[in-house]
Motif scaffolding. Sequence first.
Motif, mmCIF file in Angstrom:
data_model
loop_
_atom_site.group_PDB
_atom_site.id
_atom_site.type_symbol
_atom_site.label_atom_id
_atom_site.label_comp_id
_atom_site.label_asym_id
_atom_site.label_seq_id
_atom_site.Cartn_x
_atom_site.Cartn_y
_atom_site.Cartn_z
ATOM 1 N N VAL A 288 -3.383 -1.097 -5.357
ATOM 2 C CA VAL A 288 -4.445 -0.530 -4.317
ATOM 3 C C VAL A 288 -5.444 -1.683 -4.024
ATOM 4 C CG1 VAL A 288 -5.451 1.371 -2.815
ATOM 5 C CG2 VAL A 288 -3.046 1.887 -3.579
ATOM 6 N N ASP A 289 -5.839 -1.896 -5.403
ATOM 7 C CA ASP A 289 -7.471 -2.140 -5.410
ATOM 8 C C ASP A 289 -7.342 -3.521 -5.375
ATOM 9 O OD1 ASP A 289 -9.024 -0.122 -4.619
ATOM 10 O OD2 ASP A 289 -9.321 -0.228 -7.731
ATOM 11 N N LEU B 253 -3.856 3.763 -8.138
ATOM 12 C CA LEU B 253 -4.761 3.045 -7.998
ATOM 13 C C LEU B 253 -5.431 1.497 -8.011
ATOM 14 C CD1 LEU B 253 -7.560 3.837 -6.233
ATOM 15 C CD2 LEU B 253 -8.495 4.262 -8.573
ATOM 16 N N ALA C 213 2.646 1.773 -3.486
ATOM 17 C CA ALA C 213 1.655 2.116 -4.491
ATOM 18 C C ALA C 213 1.998 4.030 -4.170
ATOM 19 C CB ALA C 213 0.408 1.793 -3.939
ATOM 20 N N VAL C 214 1.817 4.315 -3.094
ATOM 21 C CA VAL C 214 1.930 5.554 -2.615
ATOM 22 C C VAL C 214 2.949 6.253 -3.766
ATOM 23 C CG1 VAL C 214 1.639 7.710 -0.576
ATOM 24 C CG2 VAL C 214 -0.199 5.781 -0.644
ATOM 25 N N LEU D 134 0.811 -1.389 -0.106
ATOM 26 C CA LEU D 134 -0.013 0.505 -0.151
ATOM 27 C C LEU D 134 0.748 1.128 -0.078
ATOM 28 C CD1 LEU D 134 -3.054 1.490 0.254
ATOM 29 C CD2 LEU D 134 -2.387 1.014 2.870
ATOM 30 N N ASN D 135 1.973 1.025 1.149
ATOM 31 C CA ASN D 135 2.716 2.497 0.898
ATOM 32 C C ASN D 135 3.921 2.602 -0.534
ATOM 33 O OD1 ASN D 135 1.719 3.386 3.788
ATOM 34 N ND2 ASN D 135 3.335 1.805 4.886
ATOM 35 N N ILE E 177 -6.381 6.376 1.531
ATOM 36 C CA ILE E 177 -5.415 6.704 0.547
ATOM 37 C C ILE E 177 -6.064 6.261 -1.214
ATOM 38 C CG2 ILE E 177 -3.467 4.905 -1.460
ATOM 39 C CD1 ILE E 177 -2.353 4.815 2.159
ATOM 40 N N ARG E 178 -6.774 5.104 -0.579
ATOM 41 C CA ARG E 178 -7.831 5.082 -2.497
ATOM 42 C C ARG E 178 -8.848 6.420 -2.482
ATOM 43 N NH1 ARG E 178 -11.889 2.272 -2.888
ATOM 44 N NH2 ARG E 178 -12.201 2.359 -5.008
ATOM 45 N N PHE F 290 -5.955 2.374 3.665
ATOM 46 C CA PHE F 290 -6.308 1.731 2.998
ATOM 47 C C PHE F 290 -7.495 2.312 2.560
ATOM 48 C CE2 PHE F 290 -9.165 -1.033 0.474
ATOM 49 C CZ PHE F 290 -8.579 -1.681 -0.797
ATOM 50 N N LEU G 264 -5.338 -5.196 -3.306
ATOM 51 C CA LEU G 264 -4.607 -5.496 -1.833
ATOM 52 C C LEU G 264 -6.613 -5.845 -0.828
ATOM 53 C CD1 LEU G 264 -2.654 -2.429 -1.166
ATOM 54 C CD2 LEU G 264 -1.788 -5.277 -1.841
#
Length: 415
Positions: free
Chosen positions: A357-358, A354, A341-342, A338-339, A371-372, A368, A360
């Motif tokens: 993220v999706d 995105l 992806a940022v 997740l991090n 961030i989304r 989560f 995960l």
Amino acid sequence: MPADSSTPAAVSAADVAAVFRREHGRAVAVLARAFGDLDIAEDAVQEAFVAAVVRWPELGRLPPSPAGWIITTARNRAIDRLRREAAREDKHAQAALLHAQDEPVEEGPVRDDRLRLIFTCCHPALALNVRVALTLRLLGGLSTAEIARAFLVPEPTMAQRLVRAKTKIRTAGIPYRVPYEADLPERVRGVLAVVYLVFNEGYAASSGDELIRTDLCAEAIRLGRLLVELMPDEPEAVGLLALMLLQESRRAARTTADGLLVPLPEQDRSRWDQQLVAEGQQLVRRCLRRDQPGPYQLQAAINAVHSDAATAAETDWGQIVQLYDHLIALTASPVVALNRAVAVAELRDPAEALELVDALDLDNYYLFHAIRANLLHRLNRPAEAAAAYESALALTTNTAERTFLHHRLAELADQ
């Protein structure tokens, strides 16, 4: 008429709670050493704090040594209870009383009571996640709900783990003692995880009005320094200390004067503690020279890259993505992904981020959804962003985080 300066100030429940946060771990550690039993120690300390809630307001002031008052009261109450139980031929109570009356002076590499408690709870007979949870409970005084949030599991699940851990310690006869030198390496992984989770609870409190619990951050850093002193050749101990120092360096910039959360890209970097930055970066260089990368060292390196940038725009996102690639190869953690992806959103494109993220499985993790929401906002999808912010709100009870999320929702409504 002016107040009499000799009149003691009132003691509030918040005052007692502050002492609890600061001294709970120390008191439990001292009592565990005195009685050789974690359950007795925790129960006695809890009883002492219950007594403090009544007694200290009656006194109109805190005792000269609140920690000493708690430890003495807890010890006396535990002895009284054990004497009653021993009189009823309770063998466990008799053994605990004997331990308290004839406590040996232990010699070993770990001299600090709280650090010894961590190593004791990190016995290899317990599963790693149970070791961490139990120590967070005993050392940090964290509630079951706070620990469950740290592990991303339901509160009842965590409660069962804690009960089973204490039962196993009792039935297996796991002793409270100073680890021998040979015991240290096999326990270090759990110990480092405990210290970092204590720091994380301080860095972003799972509940309450304030984002940061400075007492927990300070305690984790203190323990981190002790670990480096104890094991100077353990690169992950050095990496963990570097990571905590670099994150702690931003504390003054992480909230506004009225307590509102300030995200990393929006922070005033002139408010970062440059002494802590320099110390953290020096420790990262020390790790790089050893060339034995581990998860804490890589996370410290990522934070060092952030601290190298004078402004958010100058951040070397390419280097950060590469470091996250190495970290994922070691941990396969969805939170790390997740991090990452940022960072990908900053380096390349929020749409690509995105998609990452999706993919995960982190639906119970408030960041989560936050961030989304940010990515959806940047992609001009306001309705979906608002729904994601609402999902994040449903998963956090910290007032500062909730206020931040409400502000983001209001910004979407104004567009």
